[in-house]
Motif scaffolding. Structure first.
Motif, PDB file in Angstrom:
ATOM      1  N   SER A  88      32.552  27.194  43.413  1.00 57.45           N
ATOM      2  CA  SER A  88      32.606  27.465  41.977  1.00 57.45           C
ATOM      3  C   SER A  88      32.914  28.935  41.715  1.00 57.45           C
ATOM      4  CB  SER A  88      31.265  27.107  41.314  1.00 57.45           C
ATOM      5  OG  SER A  88      30.999  25.725  41.431  1.00 57.45           O
ATOM      6  N   VAL A  89      33.499  29.193  40.555  1.00 64.63           N
ATOM      7  CA  VAL A  89      33.822  30.564  40.163  1.00 64.63           C
ATOM      8  C   VAL A  89      32.564  31.265  39.664  1.00 64.63           C
ATOM      9  CG1 VAL A  89      35.149  32.003  38.581  1.00 64.63           C
ATOM     10  CG2 VAL A  89      36.198  29.967  39.592  1.00 64.63           C
ATOM     11  N   MET A  90      32.213  32.370  40.330  1.00 63.85           N
ATOM     12  CA  MET A  90      31.093  33.189  39.881  1.00 63.85           C
ATOM     13  C   MET A  90      31.550  34.246  38.869  1.00 63.85           C
ATOM     14  SD  MET A  90      28.483  31.989  41.543  1.00 63.85           S
ATOM     15  CE  MET A  90      27.261  33.294  41.371  1.00 63.85           C
ATOM     16  N   ALA A  91      32.752  34.775  39.082  1.00 65.76           N
ATOM     17  CA  ALA A  91      33.311  35.775  38.175  1.00 65.76           C
ATOM     18  C   ALA A  91      34.799  35.877  38.450  1.00 65.76           C
ATOM     19  CB  ALA A  91      32.640  37.131  38.374  1.00 65.76           C
ATOM     20  N   ALA A  92      35.561  36.238  37.434  1.00 70.31           N
ATOM     21  CA  ALA A  92      37.003  36.428  37.583  1.00 70.31           C
ATOM     22  C   ALA A  92      37.486  37.363  36.497  1.00 70.31           C
ATOM     23  CB  ALA A  92      37.742  35.092  37.506  1.00 70.31           C
ATOM     24  N   GLY A  93      38.386  38.274  36.868  1.00 70.86           N
ATOM     25  CA  GLY A  93      38.922  39.183  35.868  1.00 70.86           C
ATOM     26  C   GLY A  93      39.344  40.499  36.476  1.00 70.86           C
ATOM     27  N   ALA A  94      39.444  41.519  35.637  1.00 76.34           N
ATOM     28  CA  ALA A  94      39.845  42.848  36.084  1.00 76.34           C
ATOM     29  C   ALA A  94      38.881  43.353  37.149  1.00 76.34           C
ATOM     30  CB  ALA A  94      39.877  43.811  34.904  1.00 76.34           C
ATOM     31  N   VAL A  95      39.417  43.970  38.198  1.00 77.77           N
ATOM     32  CA  VAL A  95      38.614  44.339  39.356  1.00 77.77           C
ATOM     33  C   VAL A  95      37.465  45.270  38.980  1.00 77.77           C
ATOM     34  CG1 VAL A  95      40.075  46.304  40.026  1.00 77.77           C
ATOM     35  CG2 VAL A  95      38.788  45.061  41.778  1.00 77.77           C
ATOM     36  N   GLY A  96      37.687  46.172  38.032  1.00 76.96           N
ATOM     37  CA  GLY A  96      36.626  47.089  37.643  1.00 76.96           C
ATOM     38  C   GLY A  96      35.467  46.415  36.948  1.00 76.96           C
ATOM     39  N   ASP A  97      35.714  45.224  36.365  1.00 81.31           N
ATOM     40  CA  ASP A  97      34.653  44.464  35.708  1.00 81.31           C
ATOM     41  C   ASP A  97      33.926  43.532  36.670  1.00 81.31           C
ATOM     42  OD1 ASP A  97      35.335  45.640  33.282  1.00 81.31           O
ATOM     43  OD2 ASP A  97      36.707  44.021  32.734  1.00 81.31           O
ATOM     44  N   VAL A 144      46.984  33.472  37.739  1.00 81.44           N
ATOM     45  CA  VAL A 144      47.567  34.681  38.325  1.00 81.44           C
ATOM     46  C   VAL A 144      48.930  34.886  37.686  1.00 81.44           C
ATOM     47  CG1 VAL A 144      48.400  35.781  40.437  1.00 81.44           C
ATOM     48  CG2 VAL A 144      46.368  34.319  40.519  1.00 81.44           C
ATOM     49  N   ARG A 145      49.176  36.090  37.182  1.00 80.54           N
ATOM     50  CA  ARG A 145      50.432  36.377  36.499  1.00 80.54           C
ATOM     51  C   ARG A 145      51.316  37.294  37.343  1.00 80.54           C
ATOM     52  NH1 ARG A 145      50.387  34.273  31.570  1.00 80.54           N
ATOM     53  NH2 ARG A 145      48.356  33.697  30.687  1.00 80.54           N
ATOM     54  N   ALA A 146      52.598  37.301  37.016  1.00 76.37           N
ATOM     55  CA  ALA A 146      53.564  38.121  37.740  1.00 76.37           C
ATOM     56  C   ALA A 146      53.100  39.570  37.778  1.00 76.37           C
ATOM     57  CB  ALA A 146      54.934  38.024  37.074  1.00 76.37           C
ATOM     58  N   GLY A 147      53.168  40.168  38.971  1.00 77.42           N
ATOM     59  CA  GLY A 147      52.810  41.563  39.137  1.00 77.42           C
ATOM     60  C   GLY A 147      51.329  41.829  39.323  1.00 77.42           C
ATOM     61  N   GLU A 148      50.481  40.797  39.217  1.00 73.90           N
ATOM     62  CA  GLU A 148      49.045  40.990  39.434  1.00 73.90           C
ATOM     63  C   GLU A 148      48.726  40.916  40.915  1.00 73.90           C
ATOM     64  OE1 GLU A 148      47.203  39.277  35.223  1.00 73.90           O
ATOM     65  OE2 GLU A 148      47.019  38.066  37.050  1.00 73.90           O
ATOM     66  N   HIS A 149      47.662  41.607  41.306  1.00 71.79           N
ATOM     67  CA  HIS A 149      47.210  41.614  42.693  1.00 71.79           C
ATOM     68  C   HIS A 149      45.729  41.242  42.707  1.00 71.79           C
ATOM     69  CE1 HIS A 149      51.030  43.346  43.832  1.00 71.79           C
ATOM     70  NE2 HIS A 149      50.885  44.212  42.858  1.00 71.79           N
ATOM     71  N   VAL A 170      35.186  44.307  50.811  1.00 73.52           N
ATOM     72  CA  VAL A 170      35.828  45.066  49.739  1.00 73.52           C
ATOM     73  C   VAL A 170      36.525  46.312  50.291  1.00 73.52           C
ATOM     74  CG1 VAL A 170      34.242  44.224  47.980  1.00 73.52           C
ATOM     75  CG2 VAL A 170      33.730  46.372  49.169  1.00 73.52           C
ATOM     76  N   GLU A 171      36.084  46.786  51.457  1.00 73.69           N
ATOM     77  CA  GLU A 171      36.708  47.963  52.055  1.00 73.69           C
ATOM     78  C   GLU A 171      38.175  47.708  52.434  1.00 73.69           C
ATOM     79  OE1 GLU A 171      32.337  48.221  52.536  1.00 73.69           O
ATOM     80  OE2 GLU A 171      33.832  46.656  52.949  1.00 73.69           O
ATOM     81  N   GLU A 172      38.545  46.456  52.534  1.00 73.44           N
ATOM     82  CA  GLU A 172      39.909  46.105  52.928  1.00 73.44           C
ATOM     83  C   GLU A 172      40.875  46.037  51.753  1.00 73.44           C
ATOM     84  OE1 GLU A 172      38.575  43.355  56.782  1.00 73.44           O
ATOM     85  OE2 GLU A 172      39.257  42.391  54.936  1.00 73.44           O
ATOM     86  N   LEU A 173      40.365  46.181  50.538  1.00 73.83           N
ATOM     87  CA  LEU A 173      41.223  45.994  49.377  1.00 73.83           C
ATOM     88  C   LEU A 173      42.141  47.191  49.170  1.00 73.83           C
ATOM     89  CD1 LEU A 173      38.694  44.480  46.821  1.00 73.83           C
ATOM     90  CD2 LEU A 173      40.187  43.309  48.446  1.00 73.83           C
ATOM     91  N   PRO A 174      43.456  46.978  49.099  1.00 69.97           N
ATOM     92  CA  PRO A 174      44.384  48.064  48.804  1.00 69.97           C
ATOM     93  C   PRO A 174      44.172  48.577  47.381  1.00 69.97           C
ATOM     94  CG  PRO A 174      45.531  46.163  49.756  1.00 69.97           C
ATOM     95  CD  PRO A 174      44.149  45.709  49.390  1.00 69.97           C
ATOM     96  N   PRO A 175      44.558  49.809  47.109  1.00 68.47           N
ATOM     97  CA  PRO A 175      44.411  50.355  45.756  1.00 68.47           C
ATOM     98  C   PRO A 175      45.139  49.532  44.696  1.00 68.47           C
ATOM     99  CG  PRO A 175      44.869  52.118  47.312  1.00 68.47           C
ATOM    100  CD  PRO A 175      45.038  50.828  48.068  1.00 68.47           C
ATOM    101  N   ALA A 176      46.176  48.799  45.093  1.00 69.50           N
ATOM    102  CA  ALA A 176      46.946  48.023  44.114  1.00 69.50           C
ATOM    103  C   ALA A 176      46.183  46.826  43.558  1.00 69.50           C
ATOM    104  CB  ALA A 176      48.252  47.544  44.741  1.00 69.50           C
ATOM    105  N   VAL A 177      45.111  46.385  44.230  1.00 76.62           N
ATOM    106  CA  VAL A 177      44.357  45.221  43.747  1.00 76.62           C
ATOM    107  C   VAL A 177      43.780  45.527  42.369  1.00 76.62           C
ATOM    108  CG1 VAL A 177      42.275  43.843  44.102  1.00 76.62           C
ATOM    109  CG2 VAL A 177      43.841  44.240  46.000  1.00 76.62           C
ATOM    110  N   ASP A 178      44.141  44.695  41.394  1.00 78.27           N
ATOM    111  CA  ASP A 178      43.704  44.946  40.024  1.00 78.27           C
ATOM    112  C   ASP A 178      42.851  43.834  39.434  1.00 78.27           C
ATOM    113  OD1 ASP A 178      45.750  43.082  39.777  1.00 78.27           O
ATOM    114  OD2 ASP A 178      47.170  44.491  38.883  1.00 78.27           O
ATOM    115  N   HIS A 179      42.726  42.710  40.142  1.00 81.90           N
ATOM    116  CA  HIS A 179      41.903  41.595  39.678  1.00 81.90           C
ATOM    117  C   HIS A 179      41.115  41.027  40.854  1.00 81.90           C
ATOM    118  CE1 HIS A 179      44.806  41.827  36.382  1.00 81.90           C
ATOM    119  NE2 HIS A 179      43.971  41.123  35.656  1.00 81.90           N
ATOM    120  N   ALA A 180      39.998  40.379  40.547  1.00 83.41           N
ATOM    121  CA  ALA A 180      39.169  39.781  41.602  1.00 83.41           C
ATOM    122  C   ALA A 180      38.593  38.454  41.132  1.00 83.41           C
ATOM    123  CB  ALA A 180      38.042  40.725  42.002  1.00 83.41           C
TER     124      ALA A 180
END
Length: 271
Positions: free
Chosen positions: A231-240, A38-43, A214-224
């Motif tokens: 285990s990690v199933m997926a990680a990255g930009a929210v649109g992907d 997680v990097r600075a400014g990411e949500h 997912v309905e609870e996610l604010p518009p600022a969320v940019d990663h998921a």
């Protein structure tokens, strides 16, 4: 589905490197080989079924737990090798189950975040701290609550007061463990709006929000980050990441997810 969030190149505020956690005495794997940055400014949103390891990941990020294998670094501080009190200054943590003393005013409840105590330690708070508490309540849409006792506030208002309390130390990372739990629809939307405003006003603050919906996610969320069985199933930009196929694999039943403007809606129906 909407485009991917732009890549960020800010400082890594949280880094998991091949992290596994075993729960004694049987050694059950709670997290398995998790790598995540997680990097600075990411949500970030962290989603997954019950028992996926979401809360365990947040405990590691806040220094309240330790990996069995791998490493966790918070702003360059290695969890397990740093005093938890030092992490408290750079990590704000909010859990929906945390109860604030109902006799305190909202402003005083926020001030207790400086001392990490349930009751205020008046001698350590300065005028600048009191002003900061008022500013945070205003930022989260609670300016009118400053002098109101917590006990007469709604659950939605208490949720925003808890977040203001976590922010009083000016952390670089804010961890939110199911902050929408038990909120009705209007209170949920008030909190969504408050978190969106927070992201706009504090652009360098990184946030991680654990939720089931997912309905609870604010518009600022940019990663998921999607977790299942530790285990990690997926990680990255929210649109992907937030697509129907990925959520179906993660939750183990057919899920359809669509983006409506800047928000998400998911439905599930067996064919």
């Amino acid at each position: 589905m909407g485009g991917a969030a732009p890549e960020t190149t800010g400082e890594a505020v949280l880094r998991f490197d091949r992290v596994s956690v075993r729960r004694p005495p049987a050694g059950h794997l709670v997290l398995h080989d998790v790598s995540w940055t997680v990097r600075a400014g990411e949500h970030w949103a962290v989603l997954g079924p019950n028992g996926a390891g979401k809360t365990s990941a947040l405990r590691l990020a806040s220094g309240l737990g330790f990996p069995t294998e791998g490493t966790v670094d918070v702003l360059g501080r290695r969890v397990g090798r740093v005093d938890v009190r030092e992490l408290r200054a750079v990590v704000g943590s909010v859990a929906s189950g945390h109860r604030l003393p109902e006799s305190l005013t909202a402003r005083t409840a926020v001030l207790t975040g400086l001392s990490g105590t349930a009751q205020p330690l008046w001698k350590m708070y300065e005028d600048a701290d009191r002003a900061r508490a008022g500013e945070l309540l205003d930022e989260l849409g609670c300016a009118g609550l400053a002098d109101r006792e917590v006990g007469v506030c709604s659950e939605g208002e208490k949720a925003r007061i808890r977040i203001a309390r976590a922010l009083i130390t000016r952390p670089s990372l804010l961890l939110l463990d199911e902050p929408f739990n038990a909120l009705d629809l209007p209170s949920r939307e008030d909190l969504v709006e408050a978190l969106h405003t927070l992201a706009e006003r504090q652009p360098h603050l990184a946030t991680v929000t654990v939720t089931h919906h997912v309905e609870e996610l604010p518009p600022a969320v940019d990663h998921a980050l999607l977790l299942r069985d530790g285990s990690v199933m997926a990680a990255g930009a929210v649109g992907d990441v937030l697509d129907s196929a990925a959520l179906t694999r993660c939750f183990g039943r057919p899920i359809t997810v669509v983006r409506q403007g800047h928000r998400w809606v998911a439905t599930s129906a067996r064919g």
